[in-house]
Design a protein around this motif. Structure first.
Motif, short mmCIF file in Angstrom:
data_model
loop_
_atom_site.label_atom_id
_atom_site.label_comp_id
_atom_site.label_asym_id
_atom_site.label_seq_id
_atom_site.Cartn_x
_atom_site.Cartn_y
_atom_site.Cartn_z
N ARG A 46 0.85 -1.18 0.00
CA ARG A 46 0.00 0.00 0.00
C ARG A 46 0.89 1.24 0.00
O ARG A 46 1.41 1.65 1.03
N ALA A 47 1.10 1.82 -1.16
CA ALA A 47 1.96 2.99 -1.29
C ALA A 47 1.12 4.26 -1.16
O ALA A 47 -0.04 4.30 -1.57
N SER A 48 1.72 5.29 -0.60
CA SER A 48 1.03 6.59 -0.48
C SER A 48 0.93 7.22 -1.88
O SER A 48 1.62 6.82 -2.82
N VAL A 50 1.99 10.05 -2.82
CA VAL A 50 3.27 10.68 -3.18
C VAL A 50 4.22 9.63 -3.76
O VAL A 50 4.88 9.87 -4.79
N VAL A 51 4.28 8.46 -3.14
CA VAL A 51 5.15 7.40 -3.63
C VAL A 51 4.67 6.90 -4.99
O VAL A 51 5.47 6.70 -5.91
N VAL A 52 3.36 6.71 -5.14
CA VAL A 52 2.81 6.26 -6.42
C VAL A 52 3.13 7.25 -7.52
O VAL A 52 3.48 6.87 -8.64
N ALA A 53 3.03 8.55 -7.23
CA ALA A 53 3.33 9.58 -8.23
C ALA A 53 4.79 9.53 -8.68
O ALA A 53 5.11 9.87 -9.82
N ALA A 54 5.68 9.08 -7.80
CA ALA A 54 7.10 9.02 -8.12
C ALA A 54 7.52 7.70 -8.77
O ALA A 54 8.64 7.59 -9.26
N MET A 55 6.63 6.71 -8.78
CA MET A 55 6.99 5.40 -9.32
C MET A 55 6.98 5.40 -10.84
O MET A 55 6.20 6.12 -11.47
N THR A 56 7.84 4.58 -11.41
CA THR A 56 7.87 4.42 -12.87
C THR A 56 6.77 3.45 -13.29
O THR A 56 6.20 2.73 -12.46
N ARG A 57 6.47 3.41 -14.56
CA ARG A 57 5.43 2.51 -15.07
C ARG A 57 5.76 1.05 -14.74
O ARG A 57 4.87 0.31 -14.28
N PRO A 58 6.99 0.55 -14.95
CA PRO A 58 7.30 -0.84 -14.59
C PRO A 58 7.13 -1.12 -13.09
O PRO A 58 6.69 -2.20 -12.71
N GLU A 59 7.47 -0.13 -12.26
CA GLU A 59 7.28 -0.32 -10.81
C GLU A 59 5.80 -0.42 -10.45
O GLU A 59 5.40 -1.26 -9.63
N LEU A 60 4.98 0.42 -11.07
CA LEU A 60 3.54 0.35 -10.85
C LEU A 60 2.97 -0.99 -11.32
O LEU A 60 2.14 -1.59 -10.64
N TYR A 66 1.71 -7.89 -8.16
CA TYR A 66 1.90 -8.48 -6.84
C TYR A 66 0.59 -8.45 -6.04
O TYR A 66 0.16 -9.45 -5.47
N ASN A 67 -0.05 -7.27 -6.00
CA ASN A 67 -1.30 -7.15 -5.26
C ASN A 67 -2.42 -7.96 -5.90
O ASN A 67 -3.28 -8.49 -5.20
N ALA A 71 -4.60 -10.80 -4.12
CA ALA A 71 -6.06 -10.78 -4.14
C ALA A 71 -6.62 -12.14 -4.59
O ALA A 71 -7.57 -12.65 -4.00
N GLY A 72 -5.99 -12.71 -5.61
CA GLY A 72 -6.45 -14.00 -6.13
C GLY A 72 -6.15 -15.16 -5.20
O GLY A 72 -6.98 -16.04 -4.99
N TRP A 73 -4.94 -15.19 -4.66
CA TRP A 73 -4.50 -16.32 -3.83
C TRP A 73 -4.94 -16.20 -2.38
O TRP A 73 -5.28 -17.18 -1.75
N CYS A 74 -4.90 -14.97 -1.83
CA CYS A 74 -5.05 -14.80 -0.38
C CYS A 74 -6.33 -14.06 0.01
O CYS A 74 -6.63 -13.92 1.19
N GLY A 75 -7.07 -13.54 -0.98
CA GLY A 75 -8.29 -12.83 -0.68
C GLY A 75 -8.08 -11.40 -0.20
O GLY A 75 -8.92 -10.82 0.47
N TRP A 76 -6.91 -10.79 -0.57
CA TRP A 76 -6.67 -9.41 -0.19
C TRP A 76 -7.72 -8.51 -0.83
O TRP A 76 -8.14 -8.72 -1.96
N LYS A 77 -8.12 -7.50 -0.12
CA LYS A 77 -9.07 -6.51 -0.63
C LYS A 77 -8.33 -5.23 -1.00
O LYS A 77 -7.39 -4.85 -0.32
N PRO A 78 -8.76 -4.55 -2.08
CA PRO A 78 -8.09 -3.31 -2.47
C PRO A 78 -8.27 -2.20 -1.45
O PRO A 78 -9.10 -2.21 -0.62
#
Length: 78
Positions: A46-48, A50-60, A66-67, A71-78
């Motif tokens: 869960r990135a803030s 500000v961090v998301v705005a600084a991330m590159t497209r491959p990082e996003l 990963y998330n 979500a598929g394997w562990c039932g994580w919610k957005p």
């Protein structure tokens, strides 16, 4: 001499198989499925904003993949 050698080799082979079987029998503890192990050792990223705005497209893309896996394997919610 040839017959004694064959008997020796057969006894070594049988002893090795017996020993190997005993070693494997000691590993009879059930192992958790890979997905459960992965879920137990990971948590959502869960990135803030500000961090998301600084991330590159491959990082996003990597974080979203990963998330999505979580979500598929562990039932994580957005």
């Amino acid at each position: 001499m040839g017959k004694a050698l064959i008997l020796l080799l057969e006894s070594l082979l049988f002893g090795g198989l017996l020993f190997g079987g005993l070693l494997l029998a000691g590993c009879a503890t059930p192992v958790s499925p890979a997905r459960q192990v992965w879920c137990d050792h990971n948590q959502p990223r869960r990135a803030s904003a500000v961090v998301v705005a600084a991330m590159t497209r491959p990082e996003l893309d990597e974080m979203n993949a990963y998330n999505g896996k979580g979500a598929g394997w562990c039932g994580w919610k957005p």
